[in-house]
Scaffold this active site. Structure first.
Site, mmCIF file in Angstrom:
data_model
loop_
_atom_site.group_PDB
_atom_site.id
_atom_site.type_symbol
_atom_site.label_atom_id
_atom_site.label_comp_id
_atom_site.label_asym_id
_atom_site.label_seq_id
_atom_site.Cartn_x
_atom_site.Cartn_y
_atom_site.Cartn_z
ATOM 1 N N CYS A 61 3.965 -8.556 51.703
ATOM 2 C CA CYS A 61 5.199 -8.497 52.498
ATOM 3 C C CYS A 61 6.339 -7.974 51.626
ATOM 4 O O CYS A 61 6.688 -8.575 50.607
ATOM 5 C CB CYS A 61 5.523 -9.876 53.054
ATOM 6 S SG CYS A 61 7.177 -10.006 53.776
ATOM 7 N N CYS A 64 9.189 -10.420 51.169
ATOM 8 C CA CYS A 64 8.792 -11.522 50.284
ATOM 9 C C CYS A 64 8.897 -11.111 48.822
ATOM 10 O O CYS A 64 9.329 -11.895 47.970
ATOM 11 C CB CYS A 64 7.370 -11.978 50.592
ATOM 12 S SG CYS A 64 7.130 -12.609 52.269
ATOM 13 N N TRP A 410 17.462 -19.814 14.251
ATOM 14 C CA TRP A 410 18.199 -19.172 15.333
ATOM 15 C C TRP A 410 19.621 -18.861 14.873
ATOM 16 O O TRP A 410 20.134 -17.757 15.097
ATOM 17 C CB TRP A 410 18.250 -20.085 16.556
ATOM 18 C CG TRP A 410 17.048 -20.072 17.443
ATOM 19 C CD1 TRP A 410 16.133 -21.063 17.592
ATOM 20 C CD2 TRP A 410 16.636 -19.027 18.339
ATOM 21 N NE1 TRP A 410 15.172 -20.698 18.511
ATOM 22 C CE2 TRP A 410 15.461 -19.463 18.987
ATOM 23 C CE3 TRP A 410 17.140 -17.769 18.650
ATOM 24 C CZ2 TRP A 410 14.799 -18.675 19.932
ATOM 25 C CZ3 TRP A 410 16.474 -16.992 19.586
ATOM 26 C CH2 TRP A 410 15.315 -17.446 20.214
ATOM 27 N N HIS A 459 5.389 -16.599 22.278
ATOM 28 C CA HIS A 459 6.413 -16.533 23.320
ATOM 29 C C HIS A 459 7.486 -15.510 22.958
ATOM 30 O O HIS A 459 7.910 -14.702 23.801
ATOM 31 C CB HIS A 459 7.042 -17.912 23.533
ATOM 32 C CG HIS A 459 6.219 -18.834 24.375
ATOM 33 N ND1 HIS A 459 6.000 -18.623 25.720
ATOM 34 C CD2 HIS A 459 5.572 -19.979 24.075
ATOM 35 C CE1 HIS A 459 5.244 -19.594 26.212
ATOM 36 N NE2 HIS A 459 4.966 -20.431 25.230
ATOM 37 N N HIS A 485 17.665 -16.913 23.505
ATOM 38 C CA HIS A 485 17.813 -18.293 23.032
ATOM 39 C C HIS A 485 18.018 -19.244 24.211
ATOM 40 O O HIS A 485 17.432 -20.333 24.261
ATOM 41 C CB HIS A 485 18.994 -18.385 22.061
ATOM 42 C CG HIS A 485 19.012 -19.624 21.249
ATOM 43 N ND1 HIS A 485 19.890 -19.844 20.215
ATOM 44 C CD2 HIS A 485 18.258 -20.753 21.311
ATOM 45 C CE1 HIS A 485 19.672 -21.031 19.684
ATOM 46 N NE2 HIS A 485 18.686 -21.607 20.332
ATOM 47 N N ASN A 486 18.833 -18.841 25.172
ATOM 48 C CA ASN A 486 19.037 -19.684 26.352
ATOM 49 C C ASN A 486 17.771 -19.794 27.187
ATOM 50 O O ASN A 486 17.490 -20.847 27.773
ATOM 51 C CB ASN A 486 20.172 -19.113 27.204
ATOM 52 C CG ASN A 486 21.512 -19.758 26.904
ATOM 53 O OD1 ASN A 486 21.573 -20.862 26.367
ATOM 54 N ND2 ASN A 486 22.584 -19.076 27.232
ATOM 55 N N VAL A 488 14.708 -19.799 26.036
ATOM 56 C CA VAL A 488 13.859 -20.775 25.342
ATOM 57 C C VAL A 488 14.371 -22.188 25.598
ATOM 58 O O VAL A 488 13.577 -23.119 25.817
ATOM 59 C CB VAL A 488 13.822 -20.455 23.840
ATOM 60 C CG1 VAL A 488 13.077 -21.545 23.076
ATOM 61 C CG2 VAL A 488 13.161 -19.108 23.594
ATOM 62 N N LYS A 504 18.781 -29.739 25.395
ATOM 63 C CA LYS A 504 18.836 -28.286 25.545
ATOM 64 C C LYS A 504 19.459 -27.947 26.893
ATOM 65 O O LYS A 504 19.004 -28.410 27.929
ATOM 66 C CB LYS A 504 17.432 -27.700 25.423
ATOM 67 C CG LYS A 504 16.799 -27.926 24.057
ATOM 68 C CD LYS A 504 15.465 -27.226 23.932
ATOM 69 C CE LYS A 504 14.803 -27.547 22.603
ATOM 70 N NZ LYS A 504 15.619 -27.112 21.462
#
Length: 680
Positions: A61, A64, A410, A459, A485-486, A488, A504
């Site tokens: 679709c 969708c 980081w 990741h 970073h955000n 994660v 977090k």
């Protein structure tokens, strides 16, 4: 013609399954929602302790497919509501789901059905027929779904959403409690209070209630004039009106999440005993290690130094030797830090010395011990120092194992991206010049090769492979790393690695940068221009605090010479005698080595090689191959191995030149004999 159509049909049949496979995965396990099937739909929604909002869609679709990003954003927006109301999807285009979609009367796509908590097995859900399917409208629908529950149907973990009256709230003023009580006073048609209540559902230490602006006795007692407003009752009995920069849901929720003692409950356990255990661990941690008070608006050089200490002395130590790609990655990292590390000082001098040594090294393989000797300043180079102590400040955790090194790593790369933007020519004349995303590329290769958490590295590699090539400027480099970073943080929020004292959450918080946050159609959005300005300021060199940093100890001054003239004459005699023979030179070298070992270096007490448990190598490049002590000659960084190599090359060159001489000498004689004969 018939043959043509048969071939076309065969091609379509061959391509159709491939297209199904490519579009069937509109939603994955990484999305913050539940993916249901024919076997899991009924067990999930039947007699559930929470309500459910399910989208029945078809992977072929078009609408969708276009709406999937909105549905994912909605699921992320109400992620903390899951104990009261969860979001799910079911693909009716999959053959295994044909029967269940027919049983639940799904005729069009997408179809939205909600199931109340504790639904019976015969329940087939209620269709939502609203024309507006934007995030804010569906989120308000979810609130209405919860409030339509009766007391018997009420979700087990859903707090009360009805407004409290002044009769219920005013008696709480001045009373002590074991938690905060936040009262949100709002207009009757506002959804902010109820949404904030559900936003704090996963947090302990605070209880949120709502009241209406029509309750005049409450407004007079609390002196509230603007709506929505938040009034906070402290555990010690005091109470105050909290100031919020913007009257938005995100600002209210963020403010309450940052209150002292407010912690996210672990996903493994939502009971109060889990929170109690975390508080006990926090008290135990503080009893063994001193807590360092810090300002969240600053970056601490102690965190950056600790990151380099752990990286160079612990993480790198798992590699006995560095060669090939590993050696090149390490060289690039050292060069990057040497050029962009802010503040100068002993750490920068160490990284510059290490960088110069690595770049001038002719070997393609070096032992780790050689790097460690230079990092520990075994050669006693003046001004070179890196503290051998983990001293977390802004990255300290509530207990051991939380935050620490990942947080500092980081932070280090955030600082390097900002420094790269502030000093665009810093990487000139290096292998990294001309790359707008040089910091990110070095970070990607370092994490992939050296970072200890293998799953974390995978990741990050997946994220870099998906979007890193789109970074074309130094400004985009800063924003990309912040956004990653955000991402994660959102994935790890509420996990076992999430520190309850520092949960977090999207960063920067409104308290750090109110202008970074906006709302569009009731949904939180970032103002990236203001975010970039904040990141430049926050991670800039001027915002780096030296508090708690380890400083290199001062070298003790040499003792005063009672007879300087006599000592000077004695040294002159020794210098003249030094060239008389090999014995004199060897004696000078031994005296130099003895004086070098007796001189204390930065960060190291006066110890012999046996006390240190290390055998001094013949040079950093030798890495333990020689048995003599390393000697720095003429202050130029040459040691005994370097000089030995020079002598070896000199002798080899002489022999080679002599062979060439004799070869051409013989050739010339043969030529003369051949052409000197008279021809008759």
């Amino acid at each position: 013609m018939l043959r043509f159509w048969l071939r076309a049909a065969a091609v379509l049949l061959w391509l159709l399954p491939a297209s199904w496979c490519s579009t069937a995965r509109l939603y994955t396990e990484d999305d913050p929602l539940e993916i249901l099937s024919s076997s899991s739909l009924k067990p999930t929604v039947t007699n559930s302790s929470s309500a459910w909002l399910v989208q029945f869609y078809s992977s072929w679709c078009g609408h969708c497919i276009q709406y999937s990003s909105t549905w994912k954003a909605l699921a992320q927006d109400v992620k903390d509501w899951q104990q009261a109301l969860s979001v799910a999807v079911l693909d009716c285009a999959q053959e295994e789901n044909f029967d269940v979609c027919k049983e639940f009367s799904i005729k069009f796509y997408p179809t939205f059905k909600y199931f109340r908590a504790h639904s019976p097995e015969t329940e087939r859900g209620t269709i939502y027929r609203g024309a507006d399917r934007e995030i804010q409208s569906v989120r308000q629908l979810m609130v209405n779904i919860l409030q339509n529950h009766t007391k018997l149907e009420w979700p087990n973990h859903c707090p009360p959403l009805q407004p409290y009256s002044s009769v219920q709230i005013l008696p709480l003023l001045g009373q002590r409690s074991d938690h905060y009580t936040a009262v949100i006073i709002e207009e009757p048609e506002s959804y902010v209070g109820r949404e904030v209540i559900l936003d704090l559902l996963q947090y302990s230490g605070v209880e949120v209630r709502r009241a209406l602006s029509s309750d005049l006795p409450l407004l007079d007692a609390l002196k509230i004039t603007a709506f929505p407003s938040i009034y906070l009752l402290h555990p010690n009995g005091s109470h105050t009106h909290l100031h919020v920069q913007k009257k938005l849901r995100f600002f209210f929720s963020s403010l309450l999440r940052t209150l002292p003692g407010v912690q996210r409950r672990s996903k493994s356990s939502s009971s109060s005993s889990s929170s109690d255990g975390q508080m006990v661990a926090l008290q135990d941690k503080h009893s063994t290690e001193p807590w360092r008070d810090f300002d969240r608006s600053q970056v601490y050089s102690a965190d950056l130094d600790s990151a380099l200490h752990y990286l160079l002395r612990v993480e790198l130590a798992t590699h006995n030797t560095l060669e090939g790609e590993e050696l090149q990655i390490f060289k690039d990292f050292v060069t990057l830090v040497a050029k962009l590390y802010p503040g100068g000082g002993s750490v920068v001098k160490l990284m510059e010395t290490l960088s110069d040594w690595l770049l001038s090294l002719p070997l393609q393989r070096i032992p780790y011990q050689a790097v460690l000797d230079l990092v520990d300043n075994k050669m006693r180079i003046s001004g070179v120092f890196l503290g051998a102590e983990l001293r977390w400040v802004g990255c300290q955790g509530s207990r051991a194992g939380l935050r620490g090194y990942p947080c500092s790593l980081w932070t280090l790369f955030h600082v390097l991206t900002v420094q790269h933007d502030a000093m665009p020519t810093a990487l000139d004349n290096t292998a990294l010049e001309g790359d707008a995303a040089a910091v990110l590329h070095v970070m990607r290769r370092y994490i992939r090769t050296f970072f200890g958490c293998e799953q974390c590295g995978r990741h990050f590699e997946a994220a870099a492979a998906a979007s890193l090539e789109t970074v074309q400027s130094r400004e985009q480099q800063i924003i990309w790393l912040w956004n990653q970073h955000n991402t994660v943080n959102l994935r790890l929020a509420g996990s076992l690695s999430d520190d309850p004292l520092f949960p977090k959450a999207p960063w920067p918080s409104p308290s750090l940068c109110a202008s970074c946050h906006e709302e569009k159609n009731g949904v939180h959005v970032w103002n990236q221009e203001n975010v970039l300005l904040f990141l430049r300021r926050h991670f800039g060199a001027s915002n780096l605090s030296p508090k708690y940093s380890l400083t290199p100890p001062r070298l003790p001054a040499p003792p005063a010479d009672p007879q300087p003239a006599q000592t000077h004459r004695h040294q002159e005699e020794e210098r003249r005698a030094g060239g008389a023979g090999a014995g004199g030179g060897g004696g000078d070298r031994k005296d130099t080595e003895r004086r070098t070992e007796e001189q204390p270096g930065p960060g190291h007490p006066v110890q012999t090689g046996e006390e240190l448990g290390l055998r001094r190598t013949g040079g950093v490049a030798a890495g333990g191959a020689g048995g003599g002590a390393g000697v720095w000659i003429l202050g130029l960084g040459f040691n005994s191995v370097d000089m030995s190599l020079c002598v070896l090359l000199y002798v080899s060159s002489c022999l080679f030149l002599m062979l060439l001489f004799f070869f051409f000498r013989v050739r010339s004689r043969r030529w003369k004999l051949r052409y000197s004969r008279l021809h008759v």
